[in-house]
Scaffold this motif. Structure first.
Motif, short mmCIF file in Angstrom:
data_model
loop_
_atom_site.label_atom_id
_atom_site.label_comp_id
_atom_site.label_asym_id
_atom_site.label_seq_id
_atom_site.Cartn_x
_atom_site.Cartn_y
_atom_site.Cartn_z
N GLU A 78 10.67 58.51 64.75
CA GLU A 78 9.71 59.04 63.78
C GLU A 78 10.44 59.67 62.59
O GLU A 78 11.65 59.87 62.63
CB GLU A 78 8.82 60.09 64.46
N PHE A 124 9.06 57.34 58.92
CA PHE A 124 9.61 56.68 60.13
C PHE A 124 11.13 56.65 60.04
O PHE A 124 11.71 56.81 58.96
CB PHE A 124 9.02 55.29 60.36
N HIS A 156 9.91 57.67 71.47
CA HIS A 156 9.30 57.37 70.16
C HIS A 156 9.67 58.42 69.13
O HIS A 156 9.81 58.12 67.95
CB HIS A 156 7.77 57.31 70.29
N ARG A 157 9.82 59.67 69.60
CA ARG A 157 10.12 60.75 68.63
C ARG A 157 11.41 60.48 67.88
O ARG A 157 11.57 60.90 66.73
CB ARG A 157 10.24 62.11 69.35
N ILE A 178 7.60 52.05 63.91
CA ILE A 178 8.18 52.93 64.94
C ILE A 178 8.15 52.24 66.30
O ILE A 178 9.14 52.20 67.03
CB ILE A 178 7.43 54.28 64.98
#
Ligand SMILES: Cc1ncc(C[n+]2csc(CCOP(=O)(O)OP(=O)(O)O)c2C)c(N)n1
Ligand code: SF4
Ligand SMILES: [Mg+2]
Length: 351
Positions: free
Chosen positions: A27, A76, A23-24, A47
């Motif tokens: 972001e 994002f 997920h990072r 995201i």
């Protein structure tokens, strides 16, 4: 614009998608919006949708206007292309970029002031032309950034924080998009991630103009009693027509559908929308039915959410213009400029 960069560190156990990204990787910078702002929940949903679809961030172009909502693309997809344009002008900037390079995924992010007030003309033309984009309106009924004036989506009779009543009729962007020929029209609520994430995923894979109007309460200026865009009001008046699951054409399709109130919509690219119907008589292929359903519920103060209309065989602006398949920056000078003899021939045909 102020911003705080996020630290790169992440827990080694974070889940990874098919590309090996966490997920990072989807972001952006740390949000500077008010704590509790609905817009931050939409950021989280974007995201999640891009992570789940395993989208390569460099294939996305985020384009926005001006407003708290239009700031969110900074929070994002920090590795994607981005352009923060002028108030109300996101659609024309996005249309130009899309015509030049049709290979990118276009995410247009806007607010209700940006789209329904100053940018209403731009909104209308992007919808009627079928620009292949995901057009997200973060709709709070006010100009949040300039301290809470009513926008054109504020409902007639709703009250401002200072106690003023809005006496003007509201513009419903969903109703407009349906009337103007958009091929994917949905409404959701920033507080309903389970509904919003699959809608965003389906809109990304839809090859035409996709509008998602997301009711997104402004906790600073429009979350009080008397507002029709507050968390409490939307929770109490939300009428969901369907729950959506989305299966990308890129993923192996291995699901079983429950019989009965389930409708599977296959899009042109092979992706599947699985609609678990809440309103048993709702047909998402019926544009006229969607329009009257929306108006009937609005008259009773109900906000309908879900996928309201989809055309599984959409057309887009490129098919209307019969443009080349390749992005313009991949063409040679010879292809882009056929020479003076060709120009002379065109001019002669117009005399
Ligand atoms: C041409 C122009 N007119 C007015 C403004 C002032 N202005 C900035 S943001 C904004 C409204 C934003 O409202 P909305 O799009 O609903 O975004 P929100 O902040 O509510 O998310 C206005 C009027 C501006 N920046 N440019
Ligand atoms: S003013 Fe409203 S819209 Fe803007 S960040 Fe704060 S809560 Fe969100
Ligand atoms: Mg707004």
């Amino acid at each position: 614009m102020t911003y705080i960069t996020k630290p790169k560190f992440h827990h080694p156990g974070l889940p990874k998608n098919a590309l090996g990204y966490t997920h990072r990787d989807y972001e952006g910078k740390i949000s500077t919006l008010c704590a509790g702002c609905g817009h931050d929940s939409i950021t989280a949903a974007v995201i999640e949708a891009c992570f789940e679809l395993s989208i390569e961030p460099h294939r996305v172009a985020k384009i926005s206007g001006i407003g708290c909502s239009s700031k969110t693309p900074d929070y994002f997809l920090g590795q994607s292309h981005g352009f923060n344009s002028v108030h109300g002008r996101m659609p024309s900037v996005l249309t130009g970029a899309n015509l030049a390079n049709r290979d990118l995924i276009y995410l247009g992010v806007s607010g209700d002031g940006d789209s329904a007030s100053i940018g209403i003309g731009q909104f209308a033309h992007a919808m009627r032309r079928g620009v292949n984009m995901v057009y997200i309106v973060e709709n709070n009924g006010v100009y949040g950034l300039t301290k809470g004036q009513f926008s054109a989506t504020a409902d007639r009779g709703s009250k401002s924080k200072r106690g003023l009543t809005n006496n003007d009729n509201a513009i419903d962007l969903v109703a407009m998009a349906l009337q103007l020929g958009a091929t994917f029209v949905a409404r959701s609520f920033s507080g309903d991630k389970a509904q919003l994430v699959p809608i965003i995923k389906a809109a990304i894979e839809h090859q035409g103009a996709a509008l998602i109007d997301v009711i997104s309460p402004c906790v600073a200026f429009n979350n009080h009693a008397g507002s029709t865009k507050s968390f409490d009001y939307v929770r109490e008046h939300n009428e969901a027509v369907n729950r959506l699951d989305f299966i990308s054409a890129r993923a192996p399709i291995a699901v079983t559908y429950e019989p009965g109130a389930v409708q599977v919509v296959e899009q042109h690219d092979g992706s599947k929308l699985v609609l678990r119907k809440v309103a048993a008589d709702y047909d998402p292929h019926d544009r006229l039915g969607a329009m009257s359903f929306l108006q009937r519920n609005a008259a009773q103060g109900q906000i309908v959410t879900g996928l309201l209309y989809v055309d599984p065989e959409p057309e887009d602006l490129h098919s209307h213009f019969n443009t080349v398949d390749a992005p313009l920056n991949s063409l040679s000078e010879k292809e882009l400029c056929p020479g003076s003899a060709a120009l002379e021939k065109i001019n002669a045909s117009l005399r």
